[in-house]
Design a protein around this motif. Structure first.
Motif, mmCIF file in Angstrom:
data_model
loop_
_atom_site.group_PDB
_atom_site.id
_atom_site.type_symbol
_atom_site.label_atom_id
_atom_site.label_comp_id
_atom_site.label_asym_id
_atom_site.label_seq_id
_atom_site.Cartn_x
_atom_site.Cartn_y
_atom_site.Cartn_z
ATOM 1 N N GLN A 4 0.871 -1.169 0.000
ATOM 2 C CA GLN A 4 0.000 0.000 0.000
ATOM 3 C C GLN A 4 0.911 1.222 0.000
ATOM 4 N N MET A 5 0.857 1.976 -1.103
ATOM 5 C CA MET A 5 1.685 3.168 -1.252
ATOM 6 C C MET A 5 0.872 4.394 -0.832
ATOM 7 N N PHE A 6 1.431 5.192 0.041
ATOM 8 C CA PHE A 6 0.841 6.478 0.405
ATOM 9 C C PHE A 6 1.669 7.541 -0.306
ATOM 10 N N TYR A 7 1.013 8.389 -1.074
ATOM 11 C CA TYR A 7 1.746 9.391 -1.826
ATOM 12 C C TYR A 7 1.040 10.743 -1.773
ATOM 13 N N HIS A 8 1.826 11.800 -1.960
ATOM 14 C CA HIS A 8 1.298 13.162 -1.983
ATOM 15 C C HIS A 8 0.717 13.444 -3.360
ATOM 16 N N MET A 9 -0.460 14.039 -3.400
ATOM 17 C CA MET A 9 -1.067 14.423 -4.667
ATOM 18 C C MET A 9 -0.215 15.534 -5.297
ATOM 19 N N PRO A 10 0.108 15.443 -6.584
ATOM 20 C CA PRO A 10 0.967 16.463 -7.207
ATOM 21 C C PRO A 10 0.375 17.876 -7.131
ATOM 22 N N ASP A 11 -0.935 18.013 -7.324
ATOM 23 C CA ASP A 11 -1.563 19.339 -7.305
ATOM 24 C C ASP A 11 -1.898 19.829 -5.900
ATOM 25 N N ASN A 37 -2.854 10.245 -0.819
ATOM 26 C CA ASN A 37 -3.703 9.291 -1.516
ATOM 27 C C ASN A 37 -3.043 7.927 -1.411
ATOM 28 N N THR A 38 -3.761 6.868 -1.750
ATOM 29 C CA THR A 38 -3.190 5.529 -1.656
ATOM 30 C C THR A 38 -3.274 4.820 -3.000
ATOM 31 N N PHE A 39 -2.365 3.866 -3.168
ATOM 32 C CA PHE A 39 -2.324 3.021 -4.343
ATOM 33 C C PHE A 39 -1.950 1.624 -3.860
ATOM 34 N N ILE A 40 -2.652 0.594 -4.343
ATOM 35 C CA ILE A 40 -2.363 -0.791 -3.957
ATOM 36 C C ILE A 40 -1.638 -1.471 -5.114
ATOM 37 N N TRP A 41 -0.525 -2.130 -4.808
ATOM 38 C CA TRP A 41 0.276 -2.871 -5.791
ATOM 39 C C TRP A 41 0.381 -4.311 -5.319
ATOM 40 N N GLN A 42 0.276 -5.260 -6.255
ATOM 41 C CA GLN A 42 0.356 -6.675 -5.897
ATOM 42 C C GLN A 42 1.115 -7.429 -6.984
ATOM 43 N N ASP A 43 2.042 -8.300 -6.569
ATOM 44 C CA ASP A 43 2.795 -9.124 -7.510
ATOM 45 C C ASP A 43 3.440 -10.266 -6.732
ATOM 46 N N TYR A 44 3.891 -11.277 -7.472
ATOM 47 C CA TYR A 44 4.622 -12.373 -6.843
ATOM 48 C C TYR A 44 6.076 -11.960 -6.712
ATOM 49 N N ARG A 94 11.131 -7.260 -6.925
ATOM 50 C CA ARG A 94 10.084 -6.677 -7.772
ATOM 51 C C ARG A 94 9.442 -5.457 -7.109
ATOM 52 N N LEU A 95 9.225 -5.536 -5.797
ATOM 53 C CA LEU A 95 8.648 -4.396 -5.082
ATOM 54 C C LEU A 95 9.578 -3.193 -5.149
ATOM 55 N N PHE A 96 10.871 -3.406 -4.878
ATOM 56 C CA PHE A 96 11.809 -2.295 -4.895
ATOM 57 C C PHE A 96 12.009 -1.747 -6.307
ATOM 58 N N LYS A 97 11.904 -2.607 -7.319
ATOM 59 C CA LYS A 97 11.981 -2.140 -8.706
ATOM 60 C C LYS A 97 10.786 -1.232 -9.016
ATOM 61 N N PHE A 98 9.588 -1.610 -8.504
ATOM 62 C CA PHE A 98 8.415 -0.772 -8.723
ATOM 63 C C PHE A 98 8.546 0.563 -7.988
ATOM 64 N N ILE A 99 9.057 0.534 -6.756
ATOM 65 C CA ILE A 99 9.246 1.775 -5.995
ATOM 66 C C ILE A 99 10.244 2.690 -6.719
ATOM 67 N N GLU A 100 11.287 2.102 -7.280
ATOM 68 C CA GLU A 100 12.262 2.886 -8.056
ATOM 69 C C GLU A 100 11.593 3.493 -9.293
ATOM 70 N N TYR A 101 10.772 2.694 -9.979
ATOM 71 C CA TYR A 101 10.023 3.191 -11.137
ATOM 72 C C TYR A 101 9.115 4.352 -10.733
ATOM 73 N N TRP A 102 8.438 4.190 -9.602
ATOM 74 C CA TRP A 102 7.538 5.250 -9.118
ATOM 75 C C TRP A 102 8.309 6.564 -8.953
ATOM 76 N N SER A 155 4.993 7.014 2.196
ATOM 77 C CA SER A 155 5.379 5.789 2.884
ATOM 78 C C SER A 155 4.817 4.591 2.130
ATOM 79 N N VAL A 156 5.353 3.414 2.469
ATOM 80 C CA VAL A 156 4.912 2.164 1.856
ATOM 81 C C VAL A 156 4.739 1.135 2.967
ATOM 82 N N ARG A 157 3.590 0.473 2.950
ATOM 83 C CA ARG A 157 3.320 -0.648 3.863
ATOM 84 C C ARG A 157 3.133 -1.880 3.010
#
Length: 91
Positions: free
Chosen positions: A21-28, A34-41, A49-57, A67-69
């Motif tokens: 569960q990613m908590f992020y600041h709205m750009p505007d 706001n929150t975003f849910i990411w799921q993968d094996y 894979r999680l850290f690669k996605f966080i780097e991409y973000w 923050s990320v939970r």
């Protein structure tokens, strides 16, 4: 080109389902979270894979992460084995 492994193949190789569960600041509105849910094996404890996605973000998405939970669960685990000493025959 090698085909992507199926979910079952990943689970048999030791991968588990990682949910973040990613908590992020709205750009505007930087004071609004706001929150975003990411799921993968993924493989614990490295979670590549999680850290690669966080780097991409961080590189591609405008809303900076606050923050990320995350949780990780293996879906296939060793079964319980019992030695059976007797046998019953039913007519």
């Amino acid at each position: 080109m090698t085909p992507e492994p199926t979910e079952t193949e990943l689970m048999l190789k030791g991968y588990g389902l990682t949910t973040a569960q990613m908590f992020y600041h709205m750009p505007d509105h930087p004071h609004v979270l706001n929150t975003f849910i990411w799921q993968d094996y993924d493989l614990a404890p490295d979670h590549a894979r999680l850290f690669k996605f966080i780097e991409y973000w961080g590189q591609e998405i405008d809303g900076p992460l606050h923050s990320v939970r995350f949780s990780h669960r293996k879906l296939i685990a060793p079964g319980e084995w019992r030695n059976v000493v007797g046998e019953f025959t039913i007519h």
